[in-house]
Design a protein around this motif. Structure first.
Motif, PDB file in Angstrom:
ATOM      1  N   ASN B  45       0.865  -1.179   0.000  1.00  0.00           N
ATOM      2  CA  ASN B  45       0.000   0.000   0.000  1.00  0.00           C
ATOM      3  C   ASN B  45       0.903   1.232   0.000  1.00  0.00           C
ATOM      4  O   ASN B  45       1.550   1.523   0.996  1.00  0.00           O
ATOM      5  CB  ASN B  45      -0.876  -0.056   1.255  1.00  0.00           C
ATOM      6  N   SER B  47       0.866   5.002  -0.132  1.00  0.00           N
ATOM      7  CA  SER B  47       0.039   6.211   0.005  1.00  0.00           C
ATOM      8  C   SER B  47      -1.366   5.996  -0.478  1.00  0.00           C
ATOM      9  O   SER B  47      -1.953   6.857  -1.120  1.00  0.00           O
ATOM     10  CB  SER B  47       0.657   7.375  -0.775  1.00  0.00           C
ATOM     11  N   GLY B  48      -1.921   4.851  -0.210  1.00  0.00           N
ATOM     12  CA  GLY B  48      -3.309   4.600  -0.553  1.00  0.00           C
ATOM     13  C   GLY B  48      -3.494   3.782  -1.813  1.00  0.00           C
ATOM     14  O   GLY B  48      -4.520   3.130  -1.981  1.00  0.00           O
ATOM     15  N   ARG B  49      -2.508   3.789  -2.697  1.00  0.00           N
ATOM     16  CA  ARG B  49      -2.677   2.976  -3.908  1.00  0.00           C
ATOM     17  C   ARG B  49      -2.111   1.598  -3.631  1.00  0.00           C
ATOM     18  O   ARG B  49      -0.977   1.462  -3.190  1.00  0.00           O
ATOM     19  CB  ARG B  49      -1.937   3.628  -5.074  1.00  0.00           C
ATOM     20  N   ARG B  50      -2.928   0.590  -3.898  1.00  0.00           N
ATOM     21  CA  ARG B  50      -2.504  -0.768  -3.550  1.00  0.00           C
ATOM     22  C   ARG B  50      -1.882  -1.454  -4.750  1.00  0.00           C
ATOM     23  O   ARG B  50      -2.477  -1.528  -5.803  1.00  0.00           O
ATOM     24  CB  ARG B  50      -3.698  -1.588  -3.067  1.00  0.00           C
ATOM     25  N   PHE B  51      -0.695  -1.961  -4.543  1.00  0.00           N
ATOM     26  CA  PHE B  51      -0.039  -2.777  -5.562  1.00  0.00           C
ATOM     27  C   PHE B  51       0.035  -4.186  -5.018  1.00  0.00           C
ATOM     28  O   PHE B  51       0.290  -4.392  -3.833  1.00  0.00           O
ATOM     29  CB  PHE B  51       1.383  -2.275  -5.816  1.00  0.00           C
ATOM     30  N   PRO B  88       3.304   7.255  -5.088  1.00  0.00           N
ATOM     31  CA  PRO B  88       2.886   6.043  -5.806  1.00  0.00           C
ATOM     32  C   PRO B  88       3.288   6.040  -7.273  1.00  0.00           C
ATOM     33  O   PRO B  88       3.474   4.981  -7.859  1.00  0.00           O
ATOM     34  CB  PRO B  88       1.365   6.042  -5.657  1.00  0.00           C
ATOM     35  N   ASP B  89       3.447   7.225  -7.881  1.00  0.00           N
ATOM     36  CA  ASP B  89       3.809   7.232  -9.295  1.00  0.00           C
ATOM     37  C   ASP B  89       5.210   6.695  -9.510  1.00  0.00           C
ATOM     38  O   ASP B  89       5.454   5.921 -10.426  1.00  0.00           O
ATOM     39  CB  ASP B  89       3.730   8.663  -9.843  1.00  0.00           C
ATOM     40  N   ARG B  92       5.621   2.959  -9.111  1.00  0.00           N
ATOM     41  CA  ARG B  92       5.305   2.124 -10.265  1.00  0.00           C
ATOM     42  C   ARG B  92       6.575   1.667 -10.959  1.00  0.00           C
ATOM     43  O   ARG B  92       6.731   0.498 -11.307  1.00  0.00           O
ATOM     44  CB  ARG B  92       4.452   2.948 -11.227  1.00  0.00           C
TER      45      ARG B  92
END
Lengths: 225, 634
Positions: B45, B47-51, B88-89, B92
């Motif tokens: 997780n 910052s809120g975006r789940r990978f 999150p960017d 990636r």
């Protein structure tokens, strides 16, 4: 004479066409489009159930294997260069290309220059889950470079030399040129029962089964997956 | 080993079965996968975006944050996921690195933000793939320069170099007018006098005498004394300036050869030559020509103007494009001049008297000037003339945008040495890649020695040292090392370092020279025996391979002298029968069980023959009073 006039007419037509293209500004387009037409061959393996039936792996193991395979070869086929590259990564000291070449031939059961996932998995199934006899037969097949059913000294020397090449230059003790040959001589002394200069499959299997070391080593890699 | 192919490691290990019948010795034991984790998905997780990804994907690179146990610090028990409070960017790209093995640098990212993220996740930027590496390096360099530029004015404001001598201060003042008031004054004064000199040269030729003669007198001859005084003053100033610069220059030779100093010299030479020469009629013509060179004083302005310098630099760097322009123009001129000459040959009173005469027409037409002093009169001439002017536009328009874009590029970047430095960087990068490749092979050698240490310590029962010494190699690494081990066993040779290899070569060279009789007993004092060589090696290897902390802990265990990487030479196999001991080949065949492999060697003088011990696995009798225990744990 008629051929000449025909050629002239053809030439004039071509010229008129190119002038036309020049005028309309489309002169060089065709060539570019031709080149874009690449052939991308993609191969998909047969279904999971069939593979599970044909090999001794479970579904989960096949999944893990396929994921790794597909990662390196997205097109589904391994050609010899890719294979050599992958194999060379494991042996950074020396030159693994010759041995990889022999391995590739052993894997490529159809001898068509590329290894599909099914070939890959079948060979792994033999190597990791097969019986002793099957493993030994696979190994015999690997050594028998021209696939004629006999291993002679030259083939064996090639294989052993390829193995020694993987060691590279910086070894201890220093690698001498006679080392592979001595190795091969020892091998033949052990394996060639009737001393006819070649080793057949039965001689090979029989000799290996007599040797404890080999038997033990063959069991070594069973828990690889 | 590139962990991207870690997925193929099982296959490589399976293929090792092909070596088994060839090998004469038993193989080492395979490392057991103690933690047989199922392939599980883990959730990251950011910052809120789940990978989500497989755990094995992350394990490919065990020396990064995500691949090691460091990520456990970020594990959130309630939500059963790993939480990172980062961008999150950029994440990636980081995660794609694990998936594909290639690290990419997205163009829209700020370089310093990207670097920070990489540093946080423990990834070194040098492994950025070739596709993005140039871009990354360019941006990084720009950033560094910007930082340097920011720092420079700060530094120069302080008088932070009190120990500059007079000469260096002067040189700094010349090069950087903003350093002190004196320098600024000097700068403006010279600029003023350059302007005065140029204006004087121009005004000199203006006719200002009105009514003296029929033709107007140029001002230079009317007020010749005034102009002469002005000229003298300017040249005085320039000469003084030149001499001062010459004095202050750190490398006088280089200064003399530089463009600016040549301009200076050319600017003041005519005056002195004029002084020296008398009013001789013959040379006065030449003298007049020399005065033309006074106009070069205007180039002295380039010291004062950055833009002029960049323009000169651009022209220098666009030399190839300019050359191409000139060449194509010349070709076209010659072609069209010839055509026009022959076309106009027929017409009477034609101005196109020869081909070189037509050159003028062609140039004027191609550059679309069209003075009109030479005009074609025949129809053919007019047709070719029009073709000439049309093609002129094309030929000139083509190289010009290249020059323009060059100028703008240089104006923004302001350096040409970039490309040369980039080549050095490329070489450095290739060197780094090579080092990492040898690093992987060195990793195997290192872990071999560590493995020996571990097993030795296990034998002596000092279990608490274990954790301290055992390096945490990932399971993939240990499997890879096992594979390399099997190869060593198959071929009866070991992998060694380059240095050790050289050492061995030297020794074997020496040995071949000194020892004549290869008999086993005569092995005491010579360098080639296993014993003495081994004892030499013990001093050699631990220092080079085992880090200091481990060495110290080794010495804590009293009386155990670990020999790294060396193995007891016992011959068991049939192939050893072929081996002569004068070569001192070491055969590494032992039984694979650890417990039976302790060998104690009595202290040197009694020869320990290498090739002739019949029983390999029997010697487990440590003799009393031995202070050297050689442990070979394979």
């Amino acid at each position: 004479m008629s051929g000449c006039t025909r050629r002239c007419k053809l030439g004039v037509v071509m010229f008129a066409r190119s002038v036309h293209r020049l005028v309309t500004g489309t002169l060089n387009k065709d060539k570019a489009e031709d080149e874009l037409e690449m052939t991308v061959v993609c191969h998909r393996p047969e279904g999971l159930e069939q593979l599970e039936a044909q090999t001794k792996f479970t579904k989960r193991e096949l999944q893990i294997l396929y994921r790794g395979f597909k990662n390196e070869c997205p097109s589904g086929l391994v050609n010899e260069d890719t294979f050599k590259q992958i194999y060379a990564q494991f042996f950074p000291h020396g030159d693994a290309s010759t041995y990889a070449h022999y391995l590739f031939n052993a894997f490529d059961s159809g001898q068509n220059g590329s290894v599909k996932f099914e070939d890959f998995v079948m060979a792994l199934s033999i190597l990791l889950r097969g019986s002793i006899r099957e493993k030994l037969r696979w190994t015999f097949n690997l050594y028998d470079l021209n696939k004629d059913g006999y291993i002679n000294k030259e083939e064996m020397t090639d294989i052993v030399r390829a193995i020694y090449d993987m060691m590279g230059k910086y070894t201890y003790p220093v690698l001498r040129d006679e080392a592979p040959r001595q190795h091969v001589d020892a091998f033949f002394q052990k394996m060639d029962k009737n001393k006819d200069g070649v080793v057949t499959l039965d001689e090979f299997i029989a000799s290996c089964q007599e040797d404890d070391n080999i038997m033990q080593s063959l069991q070594l890699f069973e828990n690889v997956i | 080993m590139a962990a991207g192919v870690a997925a193929w490691l099982p296959f490589a290990r399976a293929a090792a079965i092909g070596w088994m019948p060839v090998a004469n010795c038993p193989m080492p034991i395979a490392p057991s996968d103690k933690s047989r984790r199922q392939d599980e998905l883990i959730i990251l997780n950011v910052s809120g975006r789940r990978f989500q990804t497989w755990r094995t994907t992350l394990d490919r690179y065990p020396d990064t944050l995500l691949g090691s146990s460091e990520k456990e610090f970020f594990y959130n028990e309630e939500t059963k996921e790993y939480f990172f409070d980062r961008d999150p960017d950029v994440f990636r790209s980081v995660l794609n690195f694990y998936r594909t093995g290639k690290l990419h640098y997205p163009r829209y990212e700020c370089i310093s933000a990207y670097d920070e993220e990489l540093a946080f996740f423990g990834i070194i930027p040098e492994i950025i793939g070739d596709c993005c590496y140039e871009e990354y390096k360019d941006r990084k360099r720009e950033n560094a320069e910007r930082l340097m530029d920011d720092n420079d004015p700060e530094n120069s404001k302080e008088g932070n170099l009190p120990n500059l001598n007079f000469r260096e201060t002067m040189w700094r003042a010349f090069e950087n007018p903003h350093t002190s008031t004196m320098a600024l004054v000097f700068y403006y004064v010279t600029g003023f006098f350059i302007a005065i000199s140029v204006i004087t040269n121009v005004v000199e030729t203006v006719p200002c005498g009105i009514h003296q003669n029929q033709k107007d007198l140029p001002c230079g001859e009317r007020y010749s004394v005034a102009f002469f005084c002005l000229d003298t003053a300017c040249v005085m100033i320039f000469t003084v300036e030149y001499l001062l610069r010459l004095f202050a220059a750190p490398s006088r030779y280089r200064f003399i050869r530089s463009v600016m100093s040549i301009i200076d010299v050319v600017a003041i030479m005519p005056y002195y030559i004029g002084l020296v020469m008398t009013n001789n009629e013959d040379v006065s013509g030449a003298f007049v020509t020399l005065r033309v060179f006074r106009v070069f004083r205007i180039f002295k302005f380039s010291r004062h103007s950055q833009g002029l310098r960049i323009l000169g630099y651009t022209l220098k760097s666009c030399a190839s494009e300019l050359g191409f322009l000139l060449f194509s123009l010349t070709m076209a001129i010659i072609i069209f001049a010839t055509v026009m000459y022959y076309a106009e040959k027929g017409s009477s009173a034609s101005k196109f008297t020869s081909i070189p005469a037509s050159f003028w027409y062609t140039i004027v037409t191609m550059t679309t000037l069209g003075y009109g002093d030479m005009v074609p009169k025949t129809i053919a001439g007019k047709i070719f003339g029009s073709i000439c002017s049309l093609s002129g536009v094309l030929v000139i328009a083509l190289p010009v945008p290249v020059i323009v874009s060059n100028f703008s590029r240089i104006y923004h970047q302001n350096q040409r040495a970039d490309k040369r430095r980039a080549q050095k960087v490329q070489k450095a990068r290739l060197a780094r890649i090579r080092v990492s490749k040898t690093g992987s092979s060195n990793a195997f050698l290192r872990s071999k020695r560590n493995g020996l240490l571990n097993e030795a310590l296990e034998l002596t029962g000092s279990g608490e040292e274990d954790q301290h010494l055992s390096k945490s190699t990932s399971i993939i690494e240990s499997q890879h090392h096992h594979l390399l081990h099997c190869l060593e066993k198959t071929t009866n040779h070991e992998f060694v370092d380059e240095q050790v290899f050289e050492h061995n070569c030297l020794e074997s060279g020496m040995k071949n020279y000194t020892s004549r009789s290869p008999s086993l007993d005569s092995s005491h004092g010579l360098t080639g025996t296993c014993c003495s060589r081994r004892s030499k090696k013990t001093t050699h290897l631990p220092n080079s391979s085992v880090p200091a902390t481990r060495l110290r802990s080794m010495q804590e265990l009293s009386a155990i002298h670990i020999q790294c990487g060396e193995q007891q030479a016992l011959s068991t196999s049939r192939s050893s029968l072929n081996v002569q001991s004068d070569e001192a080949l070491r055969l590494n065949c032992q039984s694979s069980q650890i417990t039976t492999a302790i060998i104690s060697i009595p202290t040197p003088p009694t020869a320990s023959p290498e090739g002739s011990l019949p029983q390999p696995s029997s010697p487990s009798q440590p003799s009393a009073g031995v202070n050297i225990v050689k442990v070979s744990a394979l």
